[in-house]
Design a protein around this motif. Structure first.
Motif, mmCIF file in Angstrom:
data_model
loop_
_atom_site.group_PDB
_atom_site.id
_atom_site.type_symbol
_atom_site.label_atom_id
_atom_site.label_comp_id
_atom_site.label_asym_id
_atom_site.label_seq_id
_atom_site.Cartn_x
_atom_site.Cartn_y
_atom_site.Cartn_z
ATOM 1 N N GLN A 1 0.844 -0.988 0.077
ATOM 2 C CA GLN A 1 -0.055 0.029 -0.037
ATOM 3 C C GLN A 1 0.914 1.185 -0.042
ATOM 4 O O GLN A 1 1.982 1.202 0.750
ATOM 5 C CB GLN A 1 -0.858 0.174 1.288
ATOM 6 N N VAL A 2 0.267 2.342 -0.606
ATOM 7 C CA VAL A 2 1.163 3.470 -0.576
ATOM 8 C C VAL A 2 0.278 4.808 0.036
ATOM 9 O O VAL A 2 -0.785 4.965 -0.304
ATOM 10 C CB VAL A 2 1.703 3.876 -1.898
ATOM 11 N N ILE A 3 1.105 5.474 0.856
ATOM 12 C CA ILE A 3 0.403 6.583 1.681
ATOM 13 C C ILE A 3 1.238 7.869 1.356
ATOM 14 O O ILE A 3 2.527 7.825 1.235
ATOM 15 C CB ILE A 3 0.103 6.273 3.081
ATOM 16 N N ALA A 4 0.832 8.839 1.068
ATOM 17 C CA ALA A 4 1.357 10.083 0.721
ATOM 18 C C ALA A 4 1.190 11.182 1.998
ATOM 19 O O ALA A 4 0.122 11.571 2.377
ATOM 20 C CB ALA A 4 0.837 10.767 -0.422
ATOM 21 N N GLU A 5 2.269 11.575 2.377
ATOM 22 C CA GLU A 5 2.407 12.598 3.372
ATOM 23 C C GLU A 5 2.402 14.209 2.907
ATOM 24 O O GLU A 5 2.832 14.228 1.491
ATOM 25 C CB GLU A 5 3.532 12.450 4.206
ATOM 26 N N GLY A 6 1.996 15.017 3.719
ATOM 27 C CA GLY A 6 1.907 16.365 3.408
ATOM 28 C C GLY A 6 0.576 16.653 2.176
ATOM 29 O O GLY A 6 0.802 17.780 1.551
ATOM 30 N N VAL A 7 -0.229 16.055 2.166
ATOM 31 C CA VAL A 7 -1.374 16.416 1.402
ATOM 32 C C VAL A 7 -2.068 17.643 1.854
ATOM 33 O O VAL A 7 -2.794 17.716 2.911
ATOM 34 C CB VAL A 7 -2.506 15.189 1.190
#
Length: 145
Positions: free
Chosen positions: A92-98
């Protein structure tokens, strides 16, 4: 606490520090049911070969690859490549700083699984967080005030 209810994060640079020790430790934690994420992915100098050796569930894209104007195509390309790499590895991939609708839209277009950042909620104390959950009808949240 049930280990399956935990997700532990390890930074990319820490994961590469002593690959043998880290790999063994992560395997033991995974055997307990704990989820593992590599935080700040893309900012270190890890070997992709080592990444395959680690028992992890997620990659977290560092905010430096998210928090750029749309015109900075090279930065966006890195975020997109990390999403593709993660998915190819079954992660799974999660993006920080959205922080903006543009960030969210671009990440959705890349197929990113999750995001975190000010766009969703700013840091807050427990009472404010409970109210935030309640306004969204989240299970287990206290009734809205």
């Amino acid at each position: 606490i049930d280990p399956a209810a935990l997700e532990l994060e390890i930074t990319e640079s820490m994961a590469m520090d002593d690959i043998e020790v880290v790999s063994g430790t992560l395997k033991r934690l995974k055997a307990l049911g704990t989820a593992i994420a590599i935080d700040d992915f893309g900012t270190g100098f890890s070997s992709l070969g080592y990444l395959q050796q680690l028992s992890v569930d997620r990659l977290k894209i560092d905010r430096t690859f998210v928090d750029r104007p749309a015109s900075a195509r090279s930065r966006a390309s890195i975020a997109e490549m990390i999403v593709k790499l993660g998915h190819e590895l079954g992660l799974q991939v999660i993006a920080e700083g959205v922080a903006t609708e543009d960030h969210l839209s671009a990440l959705r277009n890349f197929g990113c699984d999750e995001g975190q950042g000010y766009y969703f909620c700013r840091p807050c104390d427990v009472a404010a967080f409970e109210r935030w959950l309640g306004r969204r009808g989240m299970p287990g949240a206290p009734a809205p005030l």
